[in-house]
Scaffold this active site. Structure first.
Site, PDB file in Angstrom:
ATOM      1  N   HIS A  73     -44.747  10.007  12.277  1.00 21.27           N
ATOM      2  CA  HIS A  73     -46.098  10.147  11.946  1.00 21.27           C
ATOM      3  C   HIS A  73     -47.167  10.459  13.116  1.00 21.27           C
ATOM      4  CE1 HIS A  73     -49.522   9.424   8.439  1.00 21.27           C
ATOM      5  NE2 HIS A  73     -49.935   9.641   9.600  1.00 21.27           N
ATOM      6  N   HIS A  95     -50.935  12.534  14.660  1.00 23.03           N
ATOM      7  CA  HIS A  95     -51.744  13.671  14.472  1.00 23.03           C
ATOM      8  C   HIS A  95     -51.831  14.607  15.994  1.00 23.03           C
ATOM      9  CE1 HIS A  95     -53.295  12.384  10.653  1.00 23.03           C
ATOM     10  NE2 HIS A  95     -52.843  11.284  11.100  1.00 23.03           N
ATOM     11  N   LEU A  96     -51.615  15.784  15.992  1.00 27.38           N
ATOM     12  CA  LEU A  96     -51.942  16.430  17.311  1.00 27.38           C
ATOM     13  C   LEU A  96     -53.184  17.043  17.404  1.00 27.38           C
ATOM     14  CD1 LEU A  96     -48.246  17.428  17.999  1.00 27.38           C
ATOM     15  CD2 LEU A  96     -49.402  15.827  19.333  1.00 27.38           C
ATOM     16  N   ARG A  97     -53.759  17.367  16.355  1.00 31.01           N
ATOM     17  CA  ARG A  97     -54.907  18.298  16.226  1.00 31.01           C
ATOM     18  C   ARG A  97     -54.603  19.546  16.982  1.00 31.01           C
ATOM     19  NH1 ARG A  97     -56.686  14.221  13.329  1.00 31.01           N
ATOM     20  NH2 ARG A  97     -57.595  12.323  14.614  1.00 31.01           N
ATOM     21  N   ASN A 130     -53.510  17.645   8.644  1.00 29.81           N
ATOM     22  CA  ASN A 130     -54.807  17.397   8.268  1.00 29.81           C
ATOM     23  C   ASN A 130     -56.036  18.156   9.509  1.00 29.81           C
ATOM     24  OD1 ASN A 130     -54.519  15.297  10.049  1.00 29.81           O
ATOM     25  ND2 ASN A 130     -56.029  14.112   9.251  1.00 29.81           N
ATOM     26  N   LYS A 160     -47.577  16.472   2.738  1.00 30.45           N
ATOM     27  CA  LYS A 160     -48.249  15.103   2.944  1.00 30.45           C
ATOM     28  C   LYS A 160     -49.517  15.273   1.775  1.00 30.45           C
ATOM     29  CE  LYS A 160     -50.053  11.514   4.868  1.00 30.45           C
ATOM     30  NZ  LYS A 160     -50.829  11.480   6.004  1.00 30.45           N
ATOM     31  N   HIS A 212     -50.043   9.150   2.064  1.00 30.87           N
ATOM     32  CA  HIS A 212     -51.233   8.218   2.529  1.00 30.87           C
ATOM     33  C   HIS A 212     -51.791   7.468   1.246  1.00 30.87           C
ATOM     34  CE1 HIS A 212     -54.973   7.056   4.973  1.00 30.87           C
ATOM     35  NE2 HIS A 212     -55.321   6.688   3.832  1.00 30.87           N
ATOM     36  N   HIS A 214     -47.704   4.505   7.107  1.00 35.18           N
ATOM     37  CA  HIS A 214     -48.308   3.627   7.786  1.00 35.18           C
ATOM     38  C   HIS A 214     -48.724   2.410   7.059  1.00 35.18           C
ATOM     39  CE1 HIS A 214     -51.609   6.011   5.909  1.00 35.18           C
ATOM     40  NE2 HIS A 214     -51.418   7.079   6.834  1.00 35.18           N
ATOM     41  N   LEU A 248     -57.447   4.143   9.365  1.00 37.00           N
ATOM     42  CA  LEU A 248     -57.054   3.978   7.809  1.00 37.00           C
ATOM     43  C   LEU A 248     -55.712   4.163   7.533  1.00 37.00           C
ATOM     44  CD1 LEU A 248     -60.255   5.810   6.348  1.00 37.00           C
ATOM     45  CD2 LEU A 248     -59.662   3.375   6.197  1.00 37.00           C
ATOM     46  N   ASP A 300     -49.049   6.980  13.671  1.00 40.08           N
ATOM     47  CA  ASP A 300     -50.274   7.515  13.338  1.00 40.08           C
ATOM     48  C   ASP A 300     -51.383   7.835  14.461  1.00 40.08           C
ATOM     49  OD1 ASP A 300     -52.016   8.241  11.360  1.00 40.08           O
ATOM     50  OD2 ASP A 300     -52.442   6.623  10.544  1.00 40.08           O
ATOM     51  N   HIS A 325     -59.707  10.607  18.511  1.00 38.79           N
ATOM     52  CA  HIS A 325     -61.238  11.075  18.245  1.00 38.79           C
ATOM     53  C   HIS A 325     -61.596  11.001  19.456  1.00 38.79           C
ATOM     54  CE1 HIS A 325     -60.940  10.733  13.555  1.00 38.79           C
ATOM     55  NE2 HIS A 325     -60.021  10.127  13.807  1.00 38.79           N
ATOM     56  N   ALA A 375     -62.149   7.480  11.539  1.00 39.55           N
ATOM     57  CA  ALA A 375     -61.037   6.526  11.440  1.00 39.55           C
ATOM     58  C   ALA A 375     -59.918   6.818  12.380  1.00 39.55           C
ATOM     59  CB  ALA A 375     -60.596   6.449  10.014  1.00 39.55           C
TER      60      ALA A 375
HETATM   61  O1  DOR Z   1     -56.925   6.386  10.767  1.00 34.93           O
HETATM   62  C1  DOR Z   1     -56.547   7.456  10.572  1.00 34.93           C
HETATM   63  N1  DOR Z   1     -56.935   8.443  11.491  1.00 34.93           N
HETATM   64  N2  DOR Z   1     -55.908   7.484   9.282  1.00 34.93           N
HETATM   65  C2  DOR Z   1     -55.724   8.509   8.696  1.00 34.93           C
HETATM   66  O2  DOR Z   1     -55.076   8.733   7.722  1.00 34.93           O
HETATM   67  C3  DOR Z   1     -56.001   9.908   9.571  1.00 34.93           C
HETATM   68  C4  DOR Z   1     -56.252   9.833  10.864  1.00 34.93           C
HETATM   69  C5  DOR Z   1     -56.981  10.978  11.689  1.00 34.93           C
HETATM   70  O3  DOR Z   1     -56.737  11.903  11.248  1.00 34.93           O
HETATM   71  O4  DOR Z   1     -57.619  10.667  12.453  1.00 34.93           O
HETATM   72 ZN    ZN Z   2     -51.983   9.558   9.789  1.00 34.68          ZN
END
Ligand code: DOR
Ligand code: ZN
Length: 351
Positions: free
Chosen positions: A13, A15-17, A41, A103, A140, A178, A226, A254, A258, A270
């Site tokens: 799990h 997030h690579l952006r 996402n 997802k 989620h 998560h 989150l 996860d 940011h 988050a």
């Molecule tokens: O804390 C989080 N950040 N929870 C998520 O479900 C998404 C993630 C994000 O993409 O920043």
């Molecule tokens: Zn996530």
């Protein structure tokens, strides 16, 4: 024990952006992990096989040039489930060979979830197709009802959404992503022995910290993610689950970058950035539980087994070494703060 050699792990799990952010964070994951389930996402979200193919190409192009030739990092793509996802898209995803899951973000649950599912009923045809062809659904698991307390949203999701969903789709393969509560750990544990349709990922931060971390001497935005960190008994239940040796629990960081200015703001996004020191954080958590011997299966075996993928054959070494998490990292022309910056860790992944 001063060093630990294990099969190279995978991150189930991540997030690579995209763009500069992708180029900044990807080397951290590629240094430690062989593969990662890449969250969809983005803005706009990755909802089609064609979009996932293009995103996969961008990830591969962003891999660090200096990676040794015998080292590989494979992004395992996912699609973002929407009210409109068609059964045909599910079948195309399966046929692609590189899309490994869908997802489910309940609309409004978290970062970039506005296009998420408003009512699972709208997804029935897609879910039927997923069940029929063995395409996993990654969830989620939080309700979005503003009347439900933020700290109860996962627990309520189990009763109101997950149990009915699993009753309606008894063969649908689900990863409860998560997990953060004792209720989730208990629910997955209960299903673990009997069925092979449910598993859960657990982050390093939910193993190491409870919700006090968010409020330690002031409001600490880097700890806000989150689902949000919970009380200590929940953390302890997650440690028990992760170190139980049960195949239904496996590693998913996860890690969610940011920029510093977006975290340290009046309305902080988050996400906790842990890709930089992921294995070191997990090693810390497993050592504190006296269960370093179970780290390899959690990090390197159970996820691959659940997804029906071969286990990795390369190995990595993690050495005992005291070091300090840096205060900030490069993030394109911005800065990124790794979780628990400035604190000391006791394990370090060898180069
Ligand atoms: O804390 C989080 N950040 N929870 C998520 O479900 C998404 C993630 C994000 O993409 O920043
Ligand atoms: Zn996530």
């Amino acid at each position: 024990m001063d060093s630990l050699t294990l099969t190279r792990p995978d991150d189930w799990h991540l997030h690579l952006r995209d763009g500069d952010a992708l180029r900044a964070v990807l080397p951290h994951s590629a240094r430690q992990f062989a593969r990662a389930i890449v969250m969809p996402n983005l803005k706009p979200p990755v909802t089609t096989v064609a979009a996932a193919a293009a995103y996969r190409d961008r990830i591969v192009a962003a891999l660090p040039a200096g990676m040794p030739p015998d080292r590989h990092f494979t992004p395992l793509m996912t699609l973002y489930l929407t009210d409109d996802t068609s059964p045909d898209e599910v079948r195309r995803a399966k046929d692609s060979g590189f899309v490994h899951a869908f997802k489910l973000y309940p609309a409004g649950a978290t970062t970039n979830s506005a296009a998420g599912v408003t009512n699972l009923r709208h997804c029935w045809p897609a879910l039927e197709a997923m069940q029929a062809i063995g395409m996993p659904l990654l969830i989620h698991g939080e309700v979005t009802d503003p009347a439900v307390d933020l700290f109860d949203r996962e627990r309520v999701f189990i009763d109101e959404q997950l149990i009915p969903l699993r009753a309606a789709f008894t063969n649908l393969r689900i990863v409860f992503e998560h997990i953060t509560t004792r209720e989730a750990a208990d629910y997955v544990t209960d299903c673990c022995g009997r069925e092979r349709t449910l598993a859960a990922t657990i982050t390093a931060h939910h193993l190491l910290y409870n919700r006090n971390a968010i409020f330690q001497g002031g409001l600490r935005p880097h700890w806000y993610c989150l689902p949000v960190l919970k009380r200590e008994p929940h953390r302890l239940a997650l440690v028990t689950a992760a170190t139980s040796g049960r195949p239904c629990f496996f590693l998913g960081t996860d890690s969610a970058p940011h920029a510093r200015h977006a975290k340290e703001s009046a309305c902080c996004g988050a996400g906790a950035f842990t890709a930089f020191h992921a294995m070191e954080l997990y090693a810390e958590a497993f050592e504190r539980a006296g269960r370093l011997d179970r780290l390899e299966a959690f990090a390197s075996f159970f996820g691959a087994d659940f997804y029906g993928l071969p286990r990795n054959t390369e190995r990595i070494t993690i050495r005992r070494e005291t070091w300090t998490i840096p205060q900030s990292l490069a993030f394109g022309d911005q800065e990124l703060v790794p979780l628990d910056a400035g604190s000391t860790l006791h394990w370090r992944t060898a180069a």
